[in-house]
Design an enzyme around this catalytic site. Structure first.
Site, PDB file in Angstrom:
ATOM      1  N   CYS A  54     -18.702  20.686  20.369  1.00  0.00           N
ATOM      2  CA  CYS A  54     -17.359  20.863  20.923  1.00  0.00           C
ATOM      3  C   CYS A  54     -16.426  21.555  19.931  1.00  0.00           C
ATOM      4  CB  CYS A  54     -16.770  19.516  21.334  1.00  0.00           C
ATOM      5  SG  CYS A  54     -16.528  18.380  19.951  1.00  0.00           S
ATOM      6  N   CYS A 116     -31.809  26.669  24.610  1.00  0.00           N
ATOM      7  CA  CYS A 116     -31.176  26.005  25.766  1.00  0.00           C
ATOM      8  C   CYS A 116     -29.718  26.411  25.868  1.00  0.00           C
ATOM      9  CB  CYS A 116     -31.325  24.490  25.674  1.00  0.00           C
ATOM     10  SG  CYS A 116     -30.061  23.647  24.692  1.00  0.00           S
ATOM     11  N   CYS A 151     -28.614  21.709  16.245  1.00  0.00           N
ATOM     12  CA  CYS A 151     -29.383  22.404  17.277  1.00  0.00           C
ATOM     13  C   CYS A 151     -30.742  21.735  17.361  1.00  0.00           C
ATOM     14  CB  CYS A 151     -29.529  23.882  16.925  1.00  0.00           C
ATOM     15  SG  CYS A 151     -30.602  24.779  18.078  1.00  0.00           S
ATOM     16  N   CYS A 153     -33.199  22.978  19.414  1.00  0.00           N
ATOM     17  CA  CYS A 153     -34.157  23.929  19.982  1.00  0.00           C
ATOM     18  C   CYS A 153     -34.693  24.940  18.982  1.00  0.00           C
ATOM     19  CB  CYS A 153     -33.514  24.701  21.132  1.00  0.00           C
ATOM     20  SG  CYS A 153     -33.087  23.722  22.574  1.00  0.00           S
ATOM     21  N   ASP A 368     -17.580   8.200  -0.148  1.00  0.00           N
ATOM     22  CA  ASP A 368     -17.976   9.176  -1.159  1.00  0.00           C
ATOM     23  C   ASP A 368     -16.913   9.363  -2.230  1.00  0.00           C
ATOM     24  OD1 ASP A 368     -20.607  10.272  -0.398  1.00  0.00           O
ATOM     25  OD2 ASP A 368     -19.590  10.803   1.447  1.00  0.00           O
ATOM     26  N   GLU A1266     -45.483  22.899  22.871  1.00  0.00           N
ATOM     27  CA  GLU A1266     -45.716  21.609  22.224  1.00  0.00           C
ATOM     28  C   GLU A1266     -46.520  21.640  20.920  1.00  0.00           C
ATOM     29  OE1 GLU A1266     -45.979  18.278  25.517  1.00  0.00           O
ATOM     30  OE2 GLU A1266     -47.252  19.972  26.053  1.00  0.00           O
TER      31      GLU A1266
END
Length: 1334
Positions: A54, A116, A151, A153, A368, A1266
């Site tokens: 987003c 995608c 990501c 993909c 941190d 796959e």
């Protein structure tokens, strides 16, 4: 309490003015963009700022400097009320396919960085924001900008390759392809071995140049608004449940805080936002300080710098970097330590939003910055209206978890960061589950002041985070070091003291107790060495010092994608075999691509939220929905009693309840659903449902518990070849071992989404679903509603990632949504939040593999007995089929003369696991390859030689009597060893390991033989429908769903070849059961094979119909031939069908032909391991795949890379954690880490085996989706190789237990270093662990 009035909110979006007169403080920018402005290019991925889907650009005018600040932000965490006076730019605002693409959009698309496409707009906006600030960035800038964008993909390589063309470094990318290369970090200094003559996946010469002068200007109205001299008044915004006050001055802020001390202060919303969204916290009144300029001021003094508490972490980082460049080195030690931490704290988007004061006040135990600020003697200035005071940031400041000394009525004004003095050295270190954008496991900071010219400690502060409920000072350790020389003799006492005072109970929240305690020692040891080197550099010590511990390499190097170009004789209109961009890539990059939840709302549309079980195994005593029905906006509650038809979904012979009826069998099981007029109302209504349970005894969670109680789903499968028992008697060695492998979350970027629309007559419904199997969803809804399937049409435009997770569960979710639509007679939409998706839908099966292996001294494996136990969860789903595949492919590439295998799907009370890319093979083959590794260790042979001596050779037959030829496997093996220079790399690694004690390298080369297609023959069929319109355009419909694998693009290429027309004339708009019925799932790497043959047949039929016309008019055009056919009354529509192979397995006779053919691959990985922390970096990956003749190298190489990275996550990073009661802890990207840009191999090369043929598939291609997943295990075995090298330094040899994933925790503890040996693991059963060992 509510504000008395609501002021108008004014901001700009994509250059257009937005005035909102009813701004709700709970409304985030993401929902406002999508629901109110209908700008759906900005995607919902997680809702917590952790995935970057987003990302937008926010711009603000700075009146003090008269500059415009552009920064990337995650819209899901930006309240719209904080945007007053700001300009927002979304992906739609920078370019589109109708007018002009922005270079950022063009390059990610044409470089094949989108599959995608769901994450692509976020990637685009992160990069766009970088370019607005730095038009010619460095590679480091690019990596930093993309660090917060996930990501699932692509594997990131094509994204980096596309965006490195913007790189400023002497145009190195454009000229010689060596952008950002550190020659020393390239194994054996090899050069980029691509050639300008070889075919390329994309031509960067086609890219339009970047012109920074053509960007949107900042709205002048906002500049005038910001320049107004009159003091800004307090703004108030009143929402349905919460009110927000936004004062314009510090005086107003203090007045409000005095009047409303309980009201939380809102700044970046990175802490408060998630607590409201995910924990259900409600604040009736909040106070936002984003307009109070005093909180953003920076004041310099001779002692240091006061930084406004409202400054973002990014602004702090920029300030510190400026101070470092301007200050003498001895004054900027603390600045450098803080800078080091800031660069890895969160993502760029989070740092842009989070404030310094907010970070301190959140008081996270694993912060941190807080340990560094405390060690550096920093302090804060607070004010309550009655006077200011200063508080030191020390061990007393952090009172308890999330609590500090600051009073409720006080606000933090600024933070003082002092200069350091001569002899004062500061250092900070962190360890996190992922290298970037991850909460720390342990942080540590040390400040040491030495007597001038010596190594005697005059003063010291040591602070830790992540080892208690607060930031902790190691006080005793500091006392022990005072007045001591900084030399090796102090270390032993320091370690003992640290362990004595930093005590973590075995059941401490967060787990990893032994590892966290080890890190307290190893991080200090790193400090010791670092400070020793600083003293040496300063000339304050003269003794010899140990070698410096250099950080792991991080420079991304040029990559190679090698594929075979098409023949010169091939027609230019024939698209098959050419590297063609994904058909929707440009739409992905512009945000125009439509996903399920992007569809505009139907009039009267309702939203559905699920109520899930909080118990793992219990009877439902009462379901009370009365409170929910009284909630605002709630329309109805759907229970199992409302289902008019079948109340269960039957898949592969096993039933699963749609909604729980009398009992629940896991935490997360769906009990009922609330339907309301908005998403927020539905969610609140679901929270109001009350379920009373009666716990049932002895729930089962682990595989061991299931085995002990014989809890399985039937059938269990076994196979045997030869006589294992007899063979084991005649071998030189028999060894028994095993390995655990954890599960994996699909983490498709688009969560489960469905929209059900009643047509209004004849009980007809339209389904718009993100699914891999439209027909199954259609059938499920028809059965659930007790209507014929011809009344239900399922539409799938595209799927934002699936990986096997959108088959069975999607059908159930859509069925529940359909019941709501049936009952209310309204359209109903259901889009799962990320946490609910992860809780409900299951993932890859955790698996226990055991083996007993008999072998000879020369490495030949004679007999193998394998057992697989998969944790299936609370329903069968596809688990028995997955167990079957484990047994069928357990031989991998090895011809074991005697082999026996067993696989069982264990019934447990965890959420039901389901299919996942690889379908059991990644688990199955990890066990086999681990066994081969153990054999190599036992006989003292290189593991590659043991693999070679056991490979199938010549015409071969599997254990289920299927004949095949492994020739291409050997070609892949030899090619991979040649490409990676295997022998040379092994020698270099051996030399490196001799020269380095605390860093080790490891290598591995791993093969695969993967069966393509479904073992159930009926699932291999495919169908297509092709229309030719009178203008010559072609519309293709087929049974496959587009989910990033490029099946639509390949179908266009098939049609292009068969119809002899350019691909530009061919279009595919969706997959629909109304056009192509009775489809099979897009799965098993068989989508192109099945649907491609069907499209081919349909196109051939049409071409044959047109052929007589063409022969009569050979000079005519395609359009003229089509037009003539219409007037000649020739049908321009045809269906195509492919039976597919008649696969089968006879489990009685233990024989069959379950697969059409095999895809082969070999992967080499080299890693570098930090033995002190378990961190690793994949230096080099070379992957050789036999995929026949690639239909589209862009798509196929992208699939290989993406599968490998998913496998790398599976085997080295991704961990699912469950509570002792079966609740999934890891329900979002903040807890569950998938690979990011920082995890991709530094050298990532893919080679497609040339001159390969495959007569069993279309155009001699092979399925590829796959097989690459398992090849990610090469990183696992390379890490294990590095661990083995470290163990040998400790005098240990031979096989050792090393489970998957090979997380830093496992790697560090397995090295058996002197640090790990100081902290023995707690005895199981002597304490209650924080999480189950699943």
């Amino acid at each position: 309490m509510s504000a008395a009035r609501s002021d108008p909110l004014l901001f700009f979006v994509n250059g257009k003015k937005v005035e909102e007169r009813n701004a709700d403080p709970e409304t985030m920018l993401l929902s406002y963009l999508r629901d109110k402005l209908r700008l759906t290019g900005t995607k919902y991925g997680c809702g917590g700022g952790g995935c970057g889907a987003c990302t937008v650009m926010v711009s603000r005018y700075q009146p003090r400097t008269k500059t415009i600040l552009h920064f990337a932000a995650t819209a899901c965490l930006v309240p719209i009320c904080q945007l007053h006076g700001a300009a927002v730019t979304t992906v739609e605002g920078i370019g589109n396919t109708k007018t002009r693409l922005h270079p950022v959009q063009e390059r990610i698309a044409k470089a094949n960085g989108s599959q995608c496409g769901f994450c692509t707009p976020g990637m685009v906006m992160s990069m766009y924001t970088l370019l607005r600030n730095k038009p010619w960035p460095s590679m480091e800038d690019i990596k930093e900008a993309l660090a917060g964008n996930l990501c699932r993909c692509t594997g990131y390589r094509p994204i980096i390759d596309g965006y490195r063309t913007f790189c400023q470094e002497a145009n190195c990318c454009q000229l010689n392809g060596n952008c950002g290369v550190n020659r020393e970090s390239i194994p054996n200094g090899e050069e980029h071995n691509g050639s300008q003559d070889e075919p390329q996946l994309f031509d960067q010469g086609e890219f339009q140049p970047l012109d920074p002068t053509q960007e949107l200007i900042f709205p002048p109205e906002l500049i005038l608004m910001a320049e107004r001299k009159s003091p800004p008044e307090t703004l108030s915004f009143c929402g349905e449940r919460m009110s927000l006050l936004c004062p314009g001055s510090v005086e107003e802020l203090l007045e409000l805080k005095t009047k409303h001390p309980e009201a939380p202060l809102l700044m970046g919303n990175t802490h408060l936002g998630p607590s409201i969204k995910f924990k259900g916290v409600v604040h009736t009144l909040m106070i936002s300080a984003f307009r109070v300029q005093e909180l953003f001021e920076v004041r310099h003094t001779p002692e240091g710098v006061w930084v406004g508490a409202g400054c973002s972490l990014s602004e702090l980082l920029s300030l510190l970097q400026k101070l470092i460049s301007e200050s003498p080195p001895e004054q900027s030690e603390l600045f450098r330590a803080l800078t080091k931490q800031l660069q890895n704290l969160g993502s760029q988007q989070v740092r842009n939003m989070a404030s310094l004061g907010g970070h301190i006040m959140s008081a996270y135990p694993n912060s941190d910055l807080n340990p560094v600020l405390a060690a550096g003697n920093c302090k804060i200035s607070v004010d309550s209206g009655s006077g200011r005071r200063e508080l030191p940031l020390n061990q007393d400041f952090f009172v308890s978890f999330g609590k500090t000394l600051v009073k409720l009525e006080e606000i933090v004004l600024s933070v003082f960061i002092p200069f350091t003095t001569k002899g004062e050295l500061v250092s900070a270190l962190r360890h996190a589950p992922r290298k970037e954008a991850a909460f720390s496991t342990v942080t540590c900071a040390v400040r040491v002041l030495f007597s001038e010219g010596s190594s005697v400690v005059r003063d010291i502060s040591v602070y830790y985070g992540g080892v208690g409920a607060t930031t902790v000072k190691a006080e005793k350790t500091c006392q022990a070091l005072l007045n001591k020389e900084w030399s090796e003799p102090i270390l032993s006492q320091v370690y003992d003291t640290l362990l004595d005072e930093l005590v973590l109970p075995p059941s401490a929240p967060g787990g990893k107790v032994q590892f966290r305690r080890v890190l307290t020692l190893t991080l200090f040891f790193k400090f010791y060495l670092e400070i020793l080197h600083k003293l040496k550099h300063m000339g304050w010590i003269s003794c010899e010092v140990p070698d410096k511990l250099l950080p792991l390499p991080s420079d991304i190097q040029p990559s190679v994608q090698h594929f075979q170009s098409v023949s010169n004789a091939q027609s230019s209109s024939d698209a098959v075999g050419r590297p063609i961009m994904h058909k929707a890539a440009l739409s992905h990059a512009t945000g125009e691509a439509v996903y399920c939840d992007d569809l505009p709302p139907v009039q009267g549309e309702l939203y559905l939220a699920l109520v899930t079980s909080s118990r793992a195994y219990a009877k439902i005593k009462q379901l009370d929905v009365s409170a929910a029905l009284q909630m605002p906006g709630v329309v109805d509650v759907i229970t199992a009693k409302d289902i008019p038809g079948k109340k269960v979904r039957t898949d592969f012979g096993h039933d699963e309840d749609l909604l729980a009826q009398t009992q629940v069998v896991c935490v997360g099981q769906m009990v009922c659903a609330v339907v309301a007029d908005t998403k927020a109302h539905a969610k609140r209504g679901a929270a109001a449902v009350r379920v009373q349970y009666e716990d049932l005894p002895d729930p089962i969670f682990t595989i061991e518990e299931a085995i002990e109680r014989s809890s399985y789903y039937e059938p269990r499968r076994s196979f045997e070849r030869g006589n294992v028992a007899e063979a084991l008697k005649s071998v030189d060695h028999v060894y028994e071992g095993g390995i655990y492998m954890g599960g994996q979350e699909h983490f498709y970027m688009e969560t489960q989404s469905t929209l059900v629309v009643p047509v209004g007559e004849e009980r007809e419904f339209h389904l718009y679903v993100s699914t891999q199997w439209p027909t199954s969803t259609q059938e499920a809804v028809a059965q659930t509603l007790s209507i014929p399937s011809n009344r239900v049409v399922c539409h799938v435009k595209r799927v934002g990632g699936a990986f096997g997770g959108k088959i069975t569960k999607t059908a159930i979710l859509t069925s529940i949504t359909a019941v709501a639509a049936w009952k209310t007679n309204q359209a109903v939409r259901c889009v799962l939040e990320r946490g609910d998706d992860m809780l409900i839908t299951g993932g890859r099966h955790p698996t226990l593999g055991k083996y007993k292996v008999g072998f000879m001294n020369d490495g030949r494996i004679v007999a193998v007995d394998l057992e697989y136990y998969a944790n299936a969860g609370c329903t069968a789903d596809e688990s028995p089929l997955i167990a079957e595949k484990m047994v069928l492919l357990m031989d991998n590439i090895y011809n074991f003369p005697h082999m026996r295998g067993f696989a069982g799907a264990c019934r447990t009370n965890l959420p039901s696991n389901t299919s996942f890319r690889g379908f059991g093979v990644p688990q199955c083959l990890l066990v086999v390859e681990n066994m081969v590794n153990d054999v190599a260790m036992k006989v003292g042979m290189p593991v590659d030689k043991v693999r070679e001596v056991n490979m199938y050779r010549g015409p071969s037959i599997t254990h289920y009597k299927m004949e095949f030829n492994p020739e291409n496997l050997h070609l892949c093996w030899d090619e991979c060893k040649r490409r990676c220079e295997y022998d040379a790399r092994c020698r270099a690694v051996e030399q490196f390991n001799k020269e380095n004690q605390w860093k080790k390298r490891g290598v591995a080369i791993v093969p695969i033989k993967y069966g393509i297609g479904f073992s159930e023959g009926f699932l291999n069929q495919g169908s297509a429908l092709v229309h030719i319109y009178k203008d010559g355009s072609v519309l293709v419909a087929h049974g496959g769903t587009e989910m990033g694998q490029g099946v639509h693009t390949k179908m266009q290429q098939v049609a292009s070849r068969e119809l002899h027309i350019p691909i530009s004339k061919i279009y595919i708009n969706e997959t629909s059961t109304g056009t192509v019925p009775n489809t099979c799932p897009s799965a098993a790497s068989f989508g192109t094979d099945a649907n491609g043959m069907a499209v081919k047949e349909a196109c051939q039929i049409l071409y044959q119909r047109l052929k007589p016309i063409m022969q009569k008019n050979p000079e005519g055009s395609w359009e003229s031939w089509v037009n003539k056919a219409f007037f000649d009354k020739i049908s321009l529509s045809a269906t195509g069908f492919s039976r597919g192979p008649d696969s089968y397995v006879n489990w009685e006779t233990m024989e069959g032909r379950p697969y059409s053919y095999f895809t082969y691959g070999v992967c080499f990985c080299e890693v570098e391991l930090d033995c002190l922390t378990g961190d690793y970096r994949t230096l080099k990956t070379d992957l050789v795949m036999d995929i026949g003749r690639s239909i589209n190298p862009c798509v196929d190489i992208g699939q290989i890379e993406g599968a490998f990275m998913q496998g790398l996550g599976l085997y080295t990073m991704e961990e699912l954690k469950y509570s002792l009661s079966g609740l999934l802890y890891t329900r979002g990207p903040s807890q569950y880490k998938i690979p990011a840009v920082c995890d991709m191999p530094l050298s990532f090369n893919v080679y497609l085996l040339p001159n390969s043929e495959n007569p069993n598939a279309i155009y001699s291609s092979k399925g590829i989706g796959e097989p690459g997943v398992f090849l990610g295990s090469a990183a696992f075995f390379a890490i294990k190789d590095a661990v083995s090298a470290a163990r040998s330094d400790s005098g240990l040899s031979g096989p050792f237990s090393f489970d998957s994933p090979a997380t830093p925790e496992r790697a560090c503890l397995a090295t058996a270093s002197k640090f790990t040996q100081k902290i023995p693991a707690s005895k199981p059963g002597s304490f209650k662990p924080w999480a189950l060992d699943i």
